[in-house]
Design a protein around this motif. Structure first.
Motif, PDB file in Angstrom:
ATOM      1  N   MET A 165       0.840  -1.204   0.000  1.00 35.94           N
ATOM      2  CA  MET A 165       0.000   0.000   0.000  1.00 35.94           C
ATOM      3  C   MET A 165       0.874   1.254   0.000  1.00 35.94           C
ATOM      4  O   MET A 165       0.588   2.234  -0.699  1.00 35.94           O
ATOM      5  N   ALA A 166       1.936   1.225   0.803  1.00 44.13           N
ATOM      6  CA  ALA A 166       2.827   2.373   0.869  1.00 44.13           C
ATOM      7  C   ALA A 166       3.506   2.615  -0.464  1.00 44.13           C
ATOM      8  O   ALA A 166       3.684   3.764  -0.895  1.00 44.13           O
ATOM      9  N   LEU A 167       3.885   1.538  -1.139  1.00 40.55           N
ATOM     10  CA  LEU A 167       4.506   1.688  -2.460  1.00 40.55           C
ATOM     11  C   LEU A 167       3.548   2.366  -3.429  1.00 40.55           C
ATOM     12  O   LEU A 167       3.938   3.267  -4.189  1.00 40.55           O
ATOM     13  N   GLY A 168       2.273   1.967  -3.386  1.00 36.60           N
ATOM     14  CA  GLY A 168       1.286   2.605  -4.257  1.00 36.60           C
ATOM     15  C   GLY A 168       1.043   4.054  -3.902  1.00 36.60           C
ATOM     16  O   GLY A 168       0.967   4.920  -4.777  1.00 36.60           O
ATOM     17  N   ARG A 169       0.930   4.352  -2.589  1.00 43.61           N
ATOM     18  CA  ARG A 169       0.701   5.736  -2.171  1.00 43.61           C
ATOM     19  C   ARG A 169       1.908   6.629  -2.437  1.00 43.61           C
ATOM     20  O   ARG A 169       1.762   7.836  -2.604  1.00 43.61           O
TER      21      ARG A 169
END
Length: 599
Positions: free
Chosen positions: A519-523
């Protein structure tokens, strides 16, 4: 009680001091004394002159956007960037008023009412939970509120970030890194919290012992970073040389990077371990609703702050973080006073190893493929949704020339469609218990259709059919796109945690930090990528939405493909779905039921 009263007084005093410090009057670019001779500061305050000022500002902004195609602004271009910060300030100088119009004042008042209403609702929830809810439910409520407020901090900077980057001599595409800067350290904070909870006498007792401590530590880090943000940005209006603006830029990025440490409570872990498997997907869905409220409330708070704090002398870029800081201190006080002790609370771990030990290799392979598909779905969802707010604010400002107050309210209100989507989820699952995959498909189909509303060609077609405003079409598409993907992700996360195995490679503990990682990679990638594509459209035209819309369509398509792969491996016996078990699993369930009856 005396200690709690002292703590409440101290936090209230700190909130008041933060707002007062941010409102310390300094000469700024938005002050009429800094108007240059060539700028229309002496125009009469008539409606015609206001339109003339706005038109001149729009022309200069268009020129700036074209210059930005070279990347970072050169030193000679930095003054031009600062002169094009906002049409609001120019119109206000023409009319000696900090608000563009009566329409803008009404929007500002509405945003303030909405903010206060959300605060009252949050206080009511905390009061009700302290009287009737179980300790675990009450603790998770404060945890979800904390996550929602962290998203308020991140999303409240969406309307300001484009102007802030340009004020420091940076191209508009660089503003995406302001939005995504907190993400990298959030992964390390979550992983550190999980390592801490794994020590000692096990994850269950450690989770109960450290829950409140980690929550308060997270809130203290968040408030400290927000206060440092105020100290940095309140002087940005006076930056007249590129070197000083560059220093402020890196200071701001560093502080927002440190804000990622506020993600330390590891919400996914605590929700998984404190909720029973049969209700876990629904609880994750509720968690997603709190996130949507935070993303909705952030731009609204920015609109209210600019409308009501800037006229009081608050520097332009310090208004929004000052309002957020006051909310953070209030929540920290409420958490210190209201979060109960979780000693004796039941903990629910993953499926025990002995339950999985008899799995054949084919079923174990199916389980792992299902979990990987769910993680990939989360990556696509985070990339699409994180870029949506950033891109929408840029489209409304550069293409449609909206003010910050209008952008904040519009972006926030475009997400209010989450309410009917959440109600639909509730009634759909009430009528068809356990039918998670059909509901996910409905949400994905809605998001896929909404993505096509982002294309400029769709706007032209809609105008030929009588749609008055392309901007409203973009906002309506956002309102369908955003909650559809986010709610489907909540359901998928719950199913993924139910499929975790204590013996397989992807255990619940590993998924508790792997999911936040993807999720952090996407955000982290979503906002910069979306704003970069908006600047680098076909034929180099500024403000083109074609590549951005294609990006969103590709994200939704890939997410849907991952869910169909997961559905395919459901027939191989994935335990997340109980609709069509294999013959072996049916025999095991029958034997289990027989043994229970005998007992």
């Amino acid at each position: 009680m005396a200690r709690k009263a002292v703590l409440l007084c101290v936090c209230s005093a700190l909130a008041a001091a933060a707002v007062k410090a941010s409102a310390h009057t300094r000469p700024s670019l938005h002050d009429s004394t800094h108007a240059e001779a060539a700028r229309p500061s002496d125009i009469d305050a008539s409606e015609g002159s206001r339109d003339a000022v706005r038109h001149a500002a729009k022309s200069r902004r268009t020129a700036l956007v074209r210059v930005e195609h070279s990347g970072r602004l050169q030193a000679s271009e930095a003054p031009a960037a600062r002169s094009l910060l906002t049409t609001d300030s120019e119109v206000s100088r023409a009319g000696a008023s900090p608000v563009v119009s009566t329409h803008g004042q009404l929007l500002g008042n509405a945003s303030l009412v909405i903010t206060l209403a959300c605060v009252v609702i949050a206080c009511a929830l905390m009061g009700v939970s302290s009287q009737t809810w179980a300790p675990a439910e009450q603790g998770l409520l404060y945890l979800m509120m904390n996550v929602g407020l962290n998203l308020v901090y991140m999303s409240s900077s969406v309307p300001d970030s484009l102007k802030l980057a340009r004020a420091m001599g940076r191209a508009g595409s660089f503003s995406g890194w302001i939005l995504s800067a907190p993400v990298p350290l959030s992964v390390f904070a979550i992983y550190g919290a999980l390592v801490l909870l794994r020590q000692g006498d096990g994850r269950g007792p450690q989770s109960r012992r450290w829950f409140k401590r980690l929550l308060l530590l997270s809130q203290a880090v968040a408030a400290s970073c927000t206060f440092m943000t105020i100290l940095i940005v309140r002087g940005i209006d006076n930056e007249e040389d590129t070197a000083k603006g560059t220093n402020a830029w890196w200071q701001l990025i560093a502080v927002r990077l440190l804000y990622g440490l506020a993600q330390g409570p590891a919400a996914t872990h605590f929700i998984s371990i404190f909720t029973a498997p049969e209700v876990r997907p629904d609880v994750f869905g509720t968690f997603i609703v709190f996130q949507m409220v935070g993303l909705f409330l952030g731009p609204v708070i920015a609109s209210a702050a600019h409308s009501h704090l800037e006229p009081l002398g608050c520097p332009f870029f310090a208004c929004t973080p000052a309002a957020v800081l006051a909310l953070q201190l209030l929540l920290m006080t409420a958490s210190a006073l209201g979060v109960p002790s979780l000693d004796g609370v039941d903990c629910f771990d993953a499926a025990p190893p002995e339950q999985i030990a008899g799995e054949n290799p084919e079923r174990r392979f199916s389980r792992n493929i299902f979990l990987v598909a769910c993680l990939t779905f989360g990556l696509m969802r985070a990339s699409a949704n994180s870029g949506l707010e950033a891109a929408t604010a840029m489209i409304l400002e550069d293409e449609f020339k909206w003010s910050i107050v209008e952008i904040g309210m519009a972006v926030g209100f475009s997400f209010t469609l989450m309410v009917p989507f959440a109600l639909f989820k509730k009634y759909f699952l009430a009528s068809k218990p356990g039918a998670y995959m059909p509901l996910v498909r409905i949400y994905l189909a809605t998001a896929f259709c909404a993505a096509f509303g982002l294309f400029p060609y769709t706007c032209k077609l809609a105008q030929s059919c009588g749609v008055a405003s392309c901007a409203l079409l973009v906002l309506f598409s956002d309102g369908l796109f955003f909650p559809s993907l986010l709610l489907s992700n909540g359901l998928v996360s719950g199913l993924m945690m139910n499929s975790a195995s204590g013996a397989a490679i992807l255990t619940m503990e590993r998924l508790s930090w792997l999911e936040p990682l993807v999720m952090a990679l996407g955000r982290w990638l979503g906002p910069p990528l979306a704003r970069f594509l908006l600047q680098r459209g076909p034929q180099g035209e500024p403000g083109s939405r074609t590549l951005y819309a294609l990006l969103q369509v590709s994200f939704v398509s890939t997410a849907w493909l991952m869910m169909e792969i997961a559905q395919l491996f459901k027939w191989q016996g994935s335990p997340a779905f109980k609709e069509a078990p294999t013959s072996g699993s049916e025999e095991e369930e029958n034997l289990a039921e027989t043994s229970v009856q005998k007992d």
